[in-house]
Motif scaffolding. Sequence first.
Motif, short mmCIF file in Angstrom:
data_model
loop_
_atom_site.label_atom_id
_atom_site.label_comp_id
_atom_site.label_asym_id
_atom_site.label_seq_id
_atom_site.Cartn_x
_atom_site.Cartn_y
_atom_site.Cartn_z
N ASP A 131 72.16 115.64 94.46
CA ASP A 131 71.36 114.41 94.48
C ASP A 131 71.45 113.66 95.81
O ASP A 131 70.51 112.98 96.19
CB ASP A 131 71.80 113.49 93.34
N ARG A 143 68.95 115.55 98.35
CA ARG A 143 67.68 116.01 97.82
C ARG A 143 66.56 115.84 98.85
O ARG A 143 65.69 116.68 98.98
CB ARG A 143 67.33 115.25 96.54
N ASN A 144 66.59 114.76 99.58
CA ASN A 144 65.60 114.54 100.65
C ASN A 144 66.25 113.71 101.76
O ASN A 144 67.37 113.22 101.61
CB ASN A 144 64.35 113.85 100.09
N SER A 201 65.74 110.77 102.80
CA SER A 201 66.12 109.38 102.54
C SER A 201 67.38 109.28 101.68
O SER A 201 68.17 108.35 101.87
CB SER A 201 64.95 108.58 101.95
N SER A 202 67.58 110.25 100.78
CA SER A 202 68.84 110.17 100.03
C SER A 202 70.03 110.52 100.93
O SER A 202 71.12 109.98 100.76
CB SER A 202 68.80 111.04 98.77
#
Length: 342
Positions: free
Chosen positions: A134, A137-138, A140-141
């Motif tokens: 999590d 994941r991308n 921004s995370s």
Amino acid sequence: MAEYICVLNKDGLIIKPPKKTPVFLRMIVLVFAMVCGVYICSICLKQISTHRKFNIHNIQVIDRPFPADYPKHLQISCEHFPVPETFSRAECEHNPVRYFAILSMQRSGSGWFETLLNSHVNVSSNGEIFSVLDRRRNASSIIKTLDKVYNLDFYTSASKNECSAAVGFKWMLNQGVMVHHKEIVEYFNRRGVAAIFLFRRNLLRRMVSVMANSYDRHAKLLNGTHKSHVHSVEEAETLSKYKPTIDSTLLIENLKEVEATAAKALEYFNSTRHIVLYYEDLVKNRTILKDVQKFLRVPLMELTSRQVKIHKGPLRDHVENWEDVNKTLIGTSYESFLRADY
Ligand SMILES: *[C@@H]1O[C@H](CO)[C@@H](O)[C@H](O)[C@H]1NC(C)=O
Ligand SMILES: *[C@@H]1O[C@H](CO)[C@@H](O)[C@H](O)[C@H]1NC(C)=O
Ligand SMILES: *[C@@H]1O[C@H](CO)[C@@H](O)[C@H](O)[C@H]1NC(C)=O
Ligand SMILES: *[C@@H]1O[C@H](CO)[C@@H](O)[C@H](O)[C@H]1NC(C)=O
Ligand SMILES: *[C@@H]1O[C@H](CO)[C@@H](O)[C@H](O)[C@H]1NC(C)=O
Ligand SMILES: *[C@@H]1O[C@H](CO)[C@@H](O)[C@H](O)[C@H]1NC(C)=O
């Protein structure tokens, strides 16, 4: 005072015949001035020579602290004064904090290296935080997680909290680093995060370690528990009893791929302040740990780890189909991997 010293020096140079003033006293002052001069000179020379040695060394084994074309304003920004949301830095709030990330690959000594770093009273390396899907994941995370770490709000057992002078974590290249490298490099350069690359030279030994560790995930050789790192010789011996069989048809391909990934990572991060370390060098030469502490600009300390190396001695003792592997690598650029043992 300055004048007094000047006069003294002149006297010392000209060496006038002594007048009425007590010769003995004059001589003492003169000798004192000379000793001071020699001392100052020797300090200067020492500084020049250590400085030079460090630079030469940087070019050979580790990289220059800053690339020559590195913007001046970014060079200053490696000193930070974070204000955590979850606690107060109390007496250490005026101490600067450096940001770092250990960029590495599985089974390259980063677990061991991190325990060494964390034995420093002012270093907090928070482990493999991006093993949690999590958080990566991308982009921004990832950035949200990085913000939390570097604001000292990411709490793990390694956190030194108030008096951290360097904070970071270890990050495997296959945990989003390569995929989101653009955003990460931008973040590192904007926020002054330094990268510590830790690679293994002998990728065949690394492969054996990867396979054995992966086998133990299910086999759980240590009384039914899986361990990636051990603290005793007995445990190391138990784990190293398993000999993996290497698929020699994919061997070269696999070694090439790992090599290429490391090279690509170095290329991606070449505008970032970084240092490149090799596991084999660290094993042989602990003074490299001093270079790391200098790189992080933390007070120099003796660093220790309780971890024990699992696969020792010649690699042929740790591979089931050694003949096969030997035949495959002989005459290739990877041939030296067959021989090096430590
Ligand atoms: C990134 O992933 C998080 C969950 O990990 C999700 O909540 C968020 O919407 C994603 N952002 C983008 C821009 O895809
Ligand atoms: C390192 O930690 C010690 C003990 O917590 C603290 O007294 C000292 O100020 C810290 N040093 C730095 C440079 O932060
Ligand atoms: C595992 O078992 C061995 C003997 O079977 C014993 O000596 C050892 O202490 C055990 N280790 C742990 C961690 O329980
Ligand atoms: C960084 O990588 C780019 C692309 O490969 C290369 O052109 C450049 O010279 C490298 N810069 C440094 C400082 O190594
Ligand atoms: C060990 O490392 C230090 C600094 O990193 C270096 O100056 C020295 O030459 C190395 N010693 C050996 C025996 O390689
Ligand atoms: C690999 O095989 C060659 C030829 O069979 C042999 O001479 C050599 O000792 C072997 N190397 C290792 C490291 O086992």
